[in-house]
Motif scaffolding. Structure first.
Motif, short mmCIF file in Angstrom:
data_model
loop_
_atom_site.label_atom_id
_atom_site.label_comp_id
_atom_site.label_asym_id
_atom_site.label_seq_id
_atom_site.Cartn_x
_atom_site.Cartn_y
_atom_site.Cartn_z
N THR A 2 0.82 -1.26 -0.04
CA THR A 2 0.00 -0.09 0.03
C THR A 2 0.97 1.39 0.00
O THR A 2 1.59 1.30 0.88
CB THR A 2 -0.89 -0.02 1.08
N ASN A 3 0.45 2.10 -0.83
CA ASN A 3 1.38 3.47 -1.08
C ASN A 3 0.46 4.67 -0.65
O ASN A 3 -0.53 4.72 -1.60
CB ASN A 3 2.09 3.56 -2.42
N ILE A 4 0.95 5.62 0.11
CA ILE A 4 -0.05 6.61 0.32
C ILE A 4 0.56 7.76 0.33
O ILE A 4 1.89 8.17 0.21
CB ILE A 4 -0.28 6.49 2.13
N LEU A 5 0.13 8.82 0.01
CA LEU A 5 0.42 10.41 -0.36
C LEU A 5 -0.09 11.10 0.88
O LEU A 5 -1.07 11.23 0.91
CB LEU A 5 0.27 11.07 -1.39
N ILE A 6 1.00 11.59 1.75
CA ILE A 6 0.80 12.62 2.60
C ILE A 6 0.57 13.88 2.01
O ILE A 6 1.55 14.41 1.61
CB ILE A 6 1.42 12.54 4.13
N VAL A 7 -0.56 14.65 2.12
CA VAL A 7 -0.69 16.04 1.68
C VAL A 7 -0.60 16.87 2.76
O VAL A 7 -1.66 17.03 3.72
CB VAL A 7 -1.57 16.30 0.86
N GLU A 8 0.35 17.69 3.05
CA GLU A 8 0.55 18.54 4.18
C GLU A 8 0.33 20.09 3.97
O GLU A 8 1.23 20.40 3.07
CB GLU A 8 1.86 18.17 5.19
N LEU A 43 -6.77 25.20 1.92
CA LEU A 43 -7.62 25.24 0.60
C LEU A 43 -6.91 24.56 -0.64
O LEU A 43 -7.50 24.36 -1.32
CB LEU A 43 -7.76 26.62 0.47
N GLU A 44 -5.56 24.37 -0.29
CA GLU A 44 -4.84 23.84 -1.59
C GLU A 44 -4.80 22.47 -1.58
O GLU A 44 -4.54 21.53 -2.63
CB GLU A 44 -3.34 24.42 -1.82
N ILE A 45 -5.24 21.69 -0.39
CA ILE A 45 -5.15 20.18 -0.33
C ILE A 45 -5.84 19.51 -1.26
O ILE A 45 -5.35 18.57 -1.91
CB ILE A 45 -5.40 19.83 1.34
N PRO A 46 -7.30 19.91 -1.43
CA PRO A 46 -8.09 18.87 -2.11
C PRO A 46 -7.50 18.92 -3.58
O PRO A 46 -7.39 17.77 -4.34
CB PRO A 46 -9.58 19.65 -2.21
N ALA A 47 -7.16 19.89 -4.24
CA ALA A 47 -6.73 20.07 -5.63
C ALA A 47 -5.43 19.20 -5.77
O ALA A 47 -4.98 18.54 -6.75
CB ALA A 47 -6.42 21.50 -6.18
N ALA A 48 -4.56 19.48 -4.77
CA ALA A 48 -3.37 18.77 -5.02
C ALA A 48 -3.53 17.13 -4.84
O ALA A 48 -2.90 16.39 -5.45
CB ALA A 48 -2.38 18.90 -3.68
N ILE A 49 -4.33 16.51 -3.94
CA ILE A 49 -4.76 15.21 -3.94
C ILE A 49 -5.38 14.59 -5.44
O ILE A 49 -4.94 13.67 -5.91
CB ILE A 49 -6.13 14.99 -2.75
N VAL A 62 -3.61 11.06 2.74
CA VAL A 62 -3.63 11.60 4.20
C VAL A 62 -3.64 13.09 4.24
O VAL A 62 -2.53 13.89 3.56
CB VAL A 62 -2.71 11.03 5.16
N ALA A 63 -4.71 13.73 4.55
CA ALA A 63 -4.70 15.35 4.44
C ALA A 63 -4.41 15.79 5.74
O ALA A 63 -5.00 15.45 6.73
CB ALA A 63 -6.11 15.77 3.99
#
Ligand SMILES: Nc1c(NC[C@H](O)[C@H](O)[C@H](O)CO)[nH]c(=O)[nH]c1=O
Ligand SMILES: CC(=O)[C@@H](O)COP(=O)(O)O
Length: 139
Positions: A2-8, A43-49, A62-63
């Protein structure tokens, strides 16, 4: 694997550093790999995902962020719209754990940022892993 992207969102850098520790610990404990992507604010997290999901490289996200109420209505915009957009992405089929803190002051943030009984970063990491399993169960 499983590979996850943490967007911080690093609007509050020191709090972000504490939040990511909990998320990383939970992902490592579960044997998941992860990358980290930094954005200016919640506010930038959803677009980055959404941008990252187009790569097909991640099983979930993970946001992480911290929104602290100020003097104006902007708190409601940042807190509400980031949560709404993340929920919309989940309803489009993405597995996302939302660890964005929405608090009245820094003390409340610190009580939820560190690896403690209110480790929201760790909670968000565990949530995305659970949703990946549920998604897999139903194909
Ligand atoms: N006040 C907070 C913000 N504001 C910034 C926005 O998230 C966004 O980066 C800006 O409006 C430009 O689009 N962000 C947080 O993460 N936390 C806050 O408390
Ligand atoms: C959540 C926010 O946007 C907040 O930090 C901004 O503070 P203010 O409402 O005093 O401009």
């Amino acid at each position: 694997m499983t590979n996850i992207l943490i967007v911080e969102a690093r609007f509050y850098g020191a709090i972000a550093d504490a939040q990511i520790e909990g998320a990383r610990a939970a992902l490592s404990a579960a044997g998941a790999t992860h990358d980290v992507l930094t954005v200016p604010g919640a506010l930038e997290i959803p677009a980055a995902i959404a941008f990252a999901d187009a790569s097909g490289n991640y099983d979930g996200y993970v946001a992480l962020g911290c929104v602290i109420r100020g003097e104006t209505y902007h708190f409601e915009v940042v807190a509400g719209e980031s949560a709404r957009a993340i929920m919309a992405l989940t309803l489009d089929g993405l597995a996302i754990g939302n660890g964005i803190l929405t608090v009245e002051n820094e003390a409340q943030a610190w009580a939820r940022a560190r690896q403690s009984e209110k480790d929201k970063g760790g909670e968000a990491a565990k949530a995305v892993l659970a949703m990946i399993a549920i998604k897999a169960k139903f194909g």
